[in-house]
Design an enzyme around this catalytic site. Structure first.
Site, PDB file in Angstrom:
ATOM      1  N   TYR A 118     -13.554  12.475  -6.402  1.00 23.05           N
ATOM      2  CA  TYR A 118     -12.384  11.973  -7.125  1.00 23.05           C
ATOM      3  C   TYR A 118     -11.545  13.127  -7.652  1.00 23.05           C
ATOM      4  O   TYR A 118     -10.326  13.200  -7.424  1.00 23.05           O
ATOM      5  CB  TYR A 118     -12.810  11.059  -8.275  1.00 23.05           C
ATOM      6  CG  TYR A 118     -11.696  10.824  -9.271  1.00 23.05           C
ATOM      7  CD1 TYR A 118     -10.567  10.088  -8.909  1.00 23.05           C
ATOM      8  CD2 TYR A 118     -11.750  11.363 -10.553  1.00 23.05           C
ATOM      9  CE1 TYR A 118      -9.520   9.894  -9.809  1.00 23.05           C
ATOM     10  CE2 TYR A 118     -10.718  11.173 -11.457  1.00 23.05           C
ATOM     11  CZ  TYR A 118      -9.601  10.445 -11.077  1.00 23.05           C
ATOM     12  OH  TYR A 118      -8.561  10.266 -11.952  1.00 23.05           O
ATOM     13  N   ASP A 142       0.857  -1.187   0.000  1.00 22.01           N
ATOM     14  CA  ASP A 142       0.000   0.000   0.000  1.00 22.01           C
ATOM     15  C   ASP A 142       0.897   1.242   0.000  1.00 22.01           C
ATOM     16  O   ASP A 142       1.908   1.273   0.711  1.00 22.01           O
ATOM     17  CB  ASP A 142      -0.889  -0.017   1.243  1.00 22.01           C
ATOM     18  CG  ASP A 142      -1.991   1.025   1.199  1.00 22.01           C
ATOM     19  OD1 ASP A 142      -1.669   2.233   1.158  1.00 22.01           O
ATOM     20  OD2 ASP A 142      -3.178   0.640   1.210  1.00 22.01           O
ATOM     21  N   ALA A 148      -0.888   5.345  -8.649  1.00 18.56           N
ATOM     22  CA  ALA A 148      -1.818   4.648  -7.766  1.00 18.56           C
ATOM     23  C   ALA A 148      -2.938   5.581  -7.315  1.00 18.56           C
ATOM     24  O   ALA A 148      -2.677   6.666  -6.799  1.00 18.56           O
ATOM     25  CB  ALA A 148      -1.077   4.108  -6.548  1.00 18.56           C
TER      26      ALA A 148
END
Length: 304
Positions: free
Chosen positions: A144, A56, A77
């Protein structure tokens, strides 16, 4: 040989970029949680023996260990599903914003030379003018888009205060092989339906416009940026404004499928027009889109 670490490197853009850079002579390593990885992407990476570190981006210990000897980080990512971000904004802030803070901090601590951040045209929101240049106001209309803009501000802060060398790439409507799940845009949805013998579904009147760019062209823009290390903000797009009606017609023509699209109720938050001004990236990096929409759609239709 330049060593590049790609976060989210098993995703849609990430795995295509990894393959592109390896073929261009770079030493590439992928860092990805594999939570939303493309199965096609993972298999392609393994075929090329590109190392995949499972982790992560918020795991600073693992990230710092992975950055040893890395010259350039491409931070790809992110969670990217606009509709999901409306439903689960906190998840998006945690992953996209805190993940970018972690990348900036660990890159500095690991003496990374350069960081390229893959942002989005979603940071602009509803255009105030067309075409959209890099100085256009940033007023995102989704969580987003807001998280991508906040990521930009994080990197600007780390650049101004700590000297991090970074560039921001605002990518418009990218399409290409391996675009599935939350990455699936209108292009892949149209092609998927037509391949199943079903007409494409258009929301609204179809006269809304977008700027579509093939993922291979996006990868080439990133390669040029890595080579030139220009610390700036760039739109990455084709510079061509295409209506959704025109897109559907091209797909149907390639498929030799003589049907009419199905029209359904429009989405209230849908942006009416979008097209990028790409003169800056053309001038500064020497970037030129090589794959026309017609060529790209035909390649995608015949892929696999």
């Amino acid at each position: 040989m330049v060593r590049v670490l790609i976060t989210g490197g098993a995703g849609f853009i990430g795995h295509n970029l990894a393959l592109h850079l390896v073929n261009s002579g770079f030493n590439v390593v992928v860092y990805d949680s594999l939570e939303r990885a493309s199965s096609l992407g993972v298999s392609k990476l393994r075929e090329k023996n590109i190392p995949i570190i499972v982790g992560d981006v918020r795991d600073e210990v693992k990230l710092r260990n992975s950055l040893k000897g890395v010259d350039v980080v491409v931070h790809a990512a992110a969670y990217v599903d606009v509709e999901e971000s409306v439903r689960r904004p906190l998840m998006y802030f945690s992953n996209n914003v805190l993940g970018t803070v972690s990348i900036a901090k660990c890159s500095l601590e690991s003496n990374v030379d350069f960081l390229a951040y893959l942002s989005s045209a979603a940071v602009y929101g509803n255009p105030k003018y067309i075409p959209i240049d890099e100085n256009h106001p940033t007023e995102p209309i989704s969580p987003y888009g807001l998280t991508k803009l906040m990521g930009e501000h994080v990197l600007r802060f780390y650049s101004r205060i700590y000297g991090l060398k970074k560039a921001i790439l605002r990518i418009f409507n990218v399409y290409g092989p391996g675009q599935t799940g939350s990455y699936a845009g209108v292009v892949s949805k149209f092609i998927e339906r037509v391949k199943r013998g079903l007409p494409p579904i258009i929301y609204g009147d179809g006269f809304q416009t977008r700027d579509f760019i093939h993922v291979d062209d996006v990868c080439e823009a990133i390669r040029l940026l890595i080579e030139k290390r220009v610390c700036d903000v760039f739109n990455v797009a084709s510079g061509r404004e295409v209506s959704i009606n025109e897109l559907a017609n091209i797909v149907l023509r390639i498929a030799k499928f003589n049907v009419k699209p199905i029209y359904e109720a429009g989405r209230p938050s849908d942006i009416r027009r979008s097209v990028a001004d790409i003169s800056k990236i053309v001038r500064v990096l020497g970037f030129k889109p090589r794959i026309s929409l017609e060529q790209g759609l035909e390649m995608l239709f015949n892929y696999g």
